[in-house]
Design a protein around this motif. Structure first.
Motif, PDB file in Angstrom:
ATOM      1  N   ILE A 212      -1.463   1.591  15.929  1.00 32.05           N
ATOM      2  CA  ILE A 212      -0.725   0.444  15.402  1.00 32.05           C
ATOM      3  C   ILE A 212      -0.874  -0.731  16.373  1.00 32.05           C
ATOM      4  O   ILE A 212      -0.400  -0.668  17.509  1.00 32.05           O
ATOM      5  CB  ILE A 212       0.761   0.790  15.197  1.00 32.05           C
ATOM      6  CG1 ILE A 212       0.900   1.931  14.183  1.00 32.05           C
ATOM      7  CG2 ILE A 212       1.544  -0.435  14.745  1.00 32.05           C
ATOM      8  CD1 ILE A 212       2.314   2.473  14.063  1.00 32.05           C
ATOM      9  N   LYS A 213      -1.528  -1.776  15.930  1.00 29.17           N
ATOM     10  CA  LYS A 213      -1.755  -2.947  16.784  1.00 29.17           C
ATOM     11  C   LYS A 213      -0.982  -4.168  16.297  1.00 29.17           C
ATOM     12  O   LYS A 213      -0.832  -5.137  17.023  1.00 29.17           O
ATOM     13  CB  LYS A 213      -3.245  -3.279  16.835  1.00 29.17           C
ATOM     14  CG  LYS A 213      -4.119  -2.130  17.326  1.00 29.17           C
ATOM     15  CD  LYS A 213      -3.737  -1.661  18.723  1.00 29.17           C
ATOM     16  CE  LYS A 213      -4.659  -0.555  19.208  1.00 29.17           C
ATOM     17  NZ  LYS A 213      -4.267  -0.047  20.544  1.00 29.17           N
ATOM     18  N   SER A 214      -0.482  -4.106  15.049  1.00 35.94           N
ATOM     19  CA  SER A 214       0.264  -5.228  14.484  1.00 35.94           C
ATOM     20  C   SER A 214       1.094  -4.728  13.314  1.00 35.94           C
ATOM     21  O   SER A 214       0.642  -3.867  12.546  1.00 35.94           O
ATOM     22  CB  SER A 214      -0.702  -6.316  14.012  1.00 35.94           C
ATOM     23  OG  SER A 214      -0.014  -7.298  13.243  1.00 35.94           O
ATOM     24  N   VAL A 215       2.296  -5.277  13.164  1.00 34.02           N
ATOM     25  CA  VAL A 215       3.124  -4.891  12.017  1.00 34.02           C
ATOM     26  C   VAL A 215       2.507  -5.398  10.716  1.00 34.02           C
ATOM     27  O   VAL A 215       2.879  -4.934   9.632  1.00 34.02           O
ATOM     28  CB  VAL A 215       4.568  -5.427  12.153  1.00 34.02           C
ATOM     29  CG1 VAL A 215       5.292  -4.734  13.282  1.00 34.02           C
ATOM     30  CG2 VAL A 215       4.565  -6.938  12.356  1.00 34.02           C
ATOM     31  N   ASP A 216       1.569  -6.315  10.828  1.00 36.60           N
ATOM     32  CA  ASP A 216       0.881  -6.803   9.633  1.00 36.60           C
ATOM     33  C   ASP A 216       0.049  -5.710   8.974  1.00 36.60           C
ATOM     34  O   ASP A 216      -0.350  -5.833   7.815  1.00 36.60           O
ATOM     35  CB  ASP A 216      -0.017  -7.991   9.972  1.00 36.60           C
ATOM     36  CG  ASP A 216       0.782  -9.217  10.396  1.00 36.60           C
ATOM     37  OD1 ASP A 216       1.942  -9.327   9.966  1.00 36.60           O
ATOM     38  OD2 ASP A 216       0.246 -10.029  11.172  1.00 36.60           O
ATOM     39  N   ASN A 217      -0.187  -4.615   9.727  1.00 40.39           N
ATOM     40  CA  ASN A 217      -0.929  -3.482   9.169  1.00 40.39           C
ATOM     41  C   ASN A 217      -0.086  -2.687   8.181  1.00 40.39           C
ATOM     42  O   ASN A 217      -0.622  -1.904   7.392  1.00 40.39           O
ATOM     43  CB  ASN A 217      -1.401  -2.543  10.287  1.00 40.39           C
ATOM     44  CG  ASN A 217      -2.382  -3.211  11.228  1.00 40.39           C
ATOM     45  OD1 ASN A 217      -3.035  -4.176  10.864  1.00 40.39           O
ATOM     46  ND2 ASN A 217      -2.483  -2.701  12.435  1.00 40.39           N
ATOM     47  N   PHE A 218       1.240  -2.866   8.243  1.00 40.81           N
ATOM     48  CA  PHE A 218       2.135  -2.114   7.374  1.00 40.81           C
ATOM     49  C   PHE A 218       2.211  -2.756   5.995  1.00 40.81           C
ATOM     50  O   PHE A 218       2.242  -3.985   5.873  1.00 40.81           O
ATOM     51  CB  PHE A 218       3.557  -2.054   7.951  1.00 40.81           C
ATOM     52  CG  PHE A 218       3.655  -1.378   9.290  1.00 40.81           C
ATOM     53  CD1 PHE A 218       2.849  -0.300   9.602  1.00 40.81           C
ATOM     54  CD2 PHE A 218       4.571  -1.819  10.235  1.00 40.81           C
ATOM     55  CE1 PHE A 218       2.944   0.329  10.836  1.00 40.81           C
ATOM     56  CE2 PHE A 218       4.679  -1.192  11.464  1.00 40.81           C
ATOM     57  CZ  PHE A 218       3.862  -0.119  11.771  1.00 40.81           C
ATOM     58  N   VAL A 219       2.305  -1.939   4.961  1.00 45.55           N
ATOM     59  CA  VAL A 219       2.555  -2.468   3.624  1.00 45.55           C
ATOM     60  C   VAL A 219       3.997  -2.958   3.564  1.00 45.55           C
ATOM     61  O   VAL A 219       4.824  -2.630   4.420  1.00 45.55           O
ATOM     62  CB  VAL A 219       2.296  -1.399   2.539  1.00 45.55           C
ATOM     63  CG1 VAL A 219       0.840  -0.970   2.564  1.00 45.55           C
ATOM     64  CG2 VAL A 219       3.214  -0.204   2.722  1.00 45.55           C
ATOM     65  N   GLU A 220       4.317  -3.727   2.545  1.00 48.05           N
ATOM     66  CA  GLU A 220       5.617  -4.386   2.475  1.00 48.05           C
ATOM     67  C   GLU A 220       6.793  -3.417   2.463  1.00 48.05           C
ATOM     68  O   GLU A 220       7.866  -3.721   2.973  1.00 48.05           O
ATOM     69  CB  GLU A 220       5.673  -5.282   1.229  1.00 48.05           C
ATOM     70  CG  GLU A 220       4.849  -6.555   1.355  1.00 48.05           C
ATOM     71  CD  GLU A 220       5.292  -7.444   2.517  1.00 48.05           C
ATOM     72  OE1 GLU A 220       6.511  -7.533   2.754  1.00 48.05           O
ATOM     73  OE2 GLU A 220       4.419  -8.035   3.177  1.00 48.05           O
ATOM     74  N   ASN A 221       6.620  -2.232   1.856  1.00 42.62           N
ATOM     75  CA  ASN A 221       7.746  -1.306   1.749  1.00 42.62           C
ATOM     76  C   ASN A 221       7.830  -0.317   2.901  1.00 42.62           C
ATOM     77  O   ASN A 221       8.563   0.668   2.838  1.00 42.62           O
ATOM     78  CB  ASN A 221       7.678  -0.534   0.422  1.00 42.62           C
ATOM     79  CG  ASN A 221       6.433   0.339   0.309  1.00 42.62           C
ATOM     80  OD1 ASN A 221       5.484   0.173   1.055  1.00 42.62           O
ATOM     81  ND2 ASN A 221       6.462   1.270  -0.640  1.00 42.62           N
ATOM     82  N   ASP A 222       7.097  -0.559   3.972  1.00 46.28           N
ATOM     83  CA  ASP A 222       7.167   0.300   5.160  1.00 46.28           C
ATOM     84  C   ASP A 222       8.399  -0.098   5.968  1.00 46.28           C
ATOM     85  O   ASP A 222       8.516  -1.232   6.429  1.00 46.28           O
ATOM     86  CB  ASP A 222       5.904   0.143   5.999  1.00 46.28           C
ATOM     87  CG  ASP A 222       5.764   1.203   7.078  1.00 46.28           C
ATOM     88  OD1 ASP A 222       6.751   1.436   7.803  1.00 46.28           O
ATOM     89  OD2 ASP A 222       4.677   1.797   7.189  1.00 46.28           O
ATOM     90  N   TYR A 223       9.307   0.878   6.150  1.00 44.27           N
ATOM     91  CA  TYR A 223      10.590   0.527   6.768  1.00 44.27           C
ATOM     92  C   TYR A 223      10.465   0.148   8.235  1.00 44.27           C
ATOM     93  O   TYR A 223      11.389  -0.462   8.811  1.00 44.27           O
ATOM     94  CB  TYR A 223      11.595   1.670   6.571  1.00 44.27           C
ATOM     95  CG  TYR A 223      11.706   2.648   7.718  1.00 44.27           C
ATOM     96  CD1 TYR A 223      12.857   2.693   8.508  1.00 44.27           C
ATOM     97  CD2 TYR A 223      10.685   3.545   8.028  1.00 44.27           C
ATOM     98  CE1 TYR A 223      12.974   3.592   9.550  1.00 44.27           C
ATOM     99  CE2 TYR A 223      10.803   4.442   9.057  1.00 44.27           C
ATOM    100  CZ  TYR A 223      11.950   4.462   9.824  1.00 44.27           C
ATOM    101  OH  TYR A 223      12.066   5.350  10.866  1.00 44.27           O
ATOM    102  N   ARG A 224       9.346   0.451   8.855  1.00 44.75           N
ATOM    103  CA  ARG A 224       9.174   0.086  10.263  1.00 44.75           C
ATOM    104  C   ARG A 224       9.148  -1.421  10.474  1.00 44.75           C
ATOM    105  O   ARG A 224       9.403  -1.900  11.590  1.00 44.75           O
ATOM    106  CB  ARG A 224       7.884   0.718  10.794  1.00 44.75           C
ATOM    107  CG  ARG A 224       7.986   2.214  11.001  1.00 44.75           C
ATOM    108  CD  ARG A 224       6.662   2.840  11.361  1.00 44.75           C
ATOM    109  NE  ARG A 224       5.707   2.804  10.243  1.00 44.75           N
ATOM    110  CZ  ARG A 224       4.513   3.396  10.272  1.00 44.75           C
ATOM    111  NH1 ARG A 224       4.129   4.045  11.352  1.00 44.75           N
ATOM    112  NH2 ARG A 224       3.713   3.330   9.212  1.00 44.75           N
TER     113      ARG A 224
END
Length: 326
Positions: A212-224
């Motif tokens: 994980i290098k950026s929260v932008d890698n997460f889809v919108e519904n990822d609670y992280r």
């Protein structure tokens, strides 16, 4: 596979956390999840963790379907306590004796089984004396519907009180290189009382994997996206910690995930981490950590590089933090 014990159960040294197959960590793919469950079996995993609130029951159903043909050869752990409304919002924690019985019956149906190997109280209901909750769980053991009782994120005092009602076989709690709160009081108590410790999020919700290098890698519904350690400057500082662990892992020719899991496994035979994944590649990477023996000087260097309390930000949002250590 190597094995450890929970009560009289011989469980694989690493279990499989199934939560992300149904909720919280982005999009779901049942075919991929079932394939991961089956690959876990091939690799010798026999300990699978779920909860009635994951996917509002869908995760238990998934686990029940995926593992039905091998039920007698595996151990399933599930949890109760969270109550959610029709929109999925958590509205309360319920530990009343009546709810204990009702929740267990519902889990048995969804899991398509007539017994649960380890049944946890997911969070402590402070409105109900723990003696009453565990008393109802004890009745489930007597009835043969539950083999062993567990608690999750309970305080030392609650564990002591619960233990007087019925033996507690396991405590499920967050524990990893960057979440070491239990080491001061909870871990020694569990060892005094002969409780197994089942660390969840042993990879820091994926952060310690180095992937994980950026929260932008997460889809919108990822609670992280809404978790403090993944927010703003907290994320940047925590990323620096992970990069330090990556350097150690590279020197050992292992992955950061394997380093984090090997660190946990080396801290005691009573620790049974349950890294969660819905991907076969990550599963295989994690399982390989079982055969890694970390030298003491490496562990000492990790402690120096990422000391206790080094992670920046709370584990959860404030409302969820209030449910811990009760």
């Amino acid at each position: 596979m190597k094995f450890r014990t929970i009560g009289d159960l011989n469980v694989s040294s690493l279990g499989l956390g199934c939560m992300g197959m149904s909720e919280y960590y982005g999009n779901q793919n049942e075919k991929e999840s079932i394939a991961t469950l089956h690959r876990a079996l091939q690799l010798g995993v026999n300990f699978f963790d779920t909860a009635d609130q994951y996917g509002m029951g869908e995760n238990e159903e998934l686990v029940g379907r995926g593992l039905k043909s091998t039920r007698k050869n595996i151990h399933i752990a599930t949890k109760f306590g969270f109550v959610r409304d029709g929109d999925g919002k958590i509205i309360e924690i319920n530990g009343s004796p009546e709810y204990v019985k009702m929740a267990c019956e519902a889990s048995l149906r969804r899991l398509n089984t007539d017994y649960i190997d380890v049944y946890y109280l997911h969070r402590v209901d402070t409105r109900v004396p723990i003696e009453e909750t565990v008393g109802a769980m004890k009745e489930l053991v007597v009835e043969g519907k539950v083999r062993h009782i567990g608690l999750s994120e309970a305080s030392a005092e609650t564990i002591r009180r619960a233990q007087k009602v019925h033996p507690i076989a396991a405590l499920q709690t967050e524990y990893s290189i960057w979440s070491r709160d239990i080491e001061e009081e909870i871990l020694p108590l569990c060892r005094d009382l002969n409780l197994a410790i089942v660390p969840y999020s042993p990879l820091g919700r994926g952060f310690l994997s180095g992937k994980i290098k950026s929260v932008d890698n997460f889809v919108e519904n990822d609670y992280r996206r809404n978790t403090p350690r993944f927010q703003g400057e907290n994320f940047n500082q925590n990323l620096t910690l992970v990069q330090s662990l990556e350097e150690i892992a590279n020197e050992l020719s292992i992955s950061p995930s394997q380093l984090a899991l090997a660190w946990l496994l080396s801290n005691g035979e009573d620790l049974i981490p349950i890294p969660g994944t819905k991907r076969i590649s990550y599963l295989e990477e994690n399982i390989a950590a079982i055969d890694i023996d970390l030298p003491k000087d490496v562990k000492d260097f990790i402690d120096k590089t990422v000391p206790v309390g080094a992670a920046v930000g709370d584990r959860y949002s404030l409302p969820s933090m209030k449910l811990l250590n009760r």
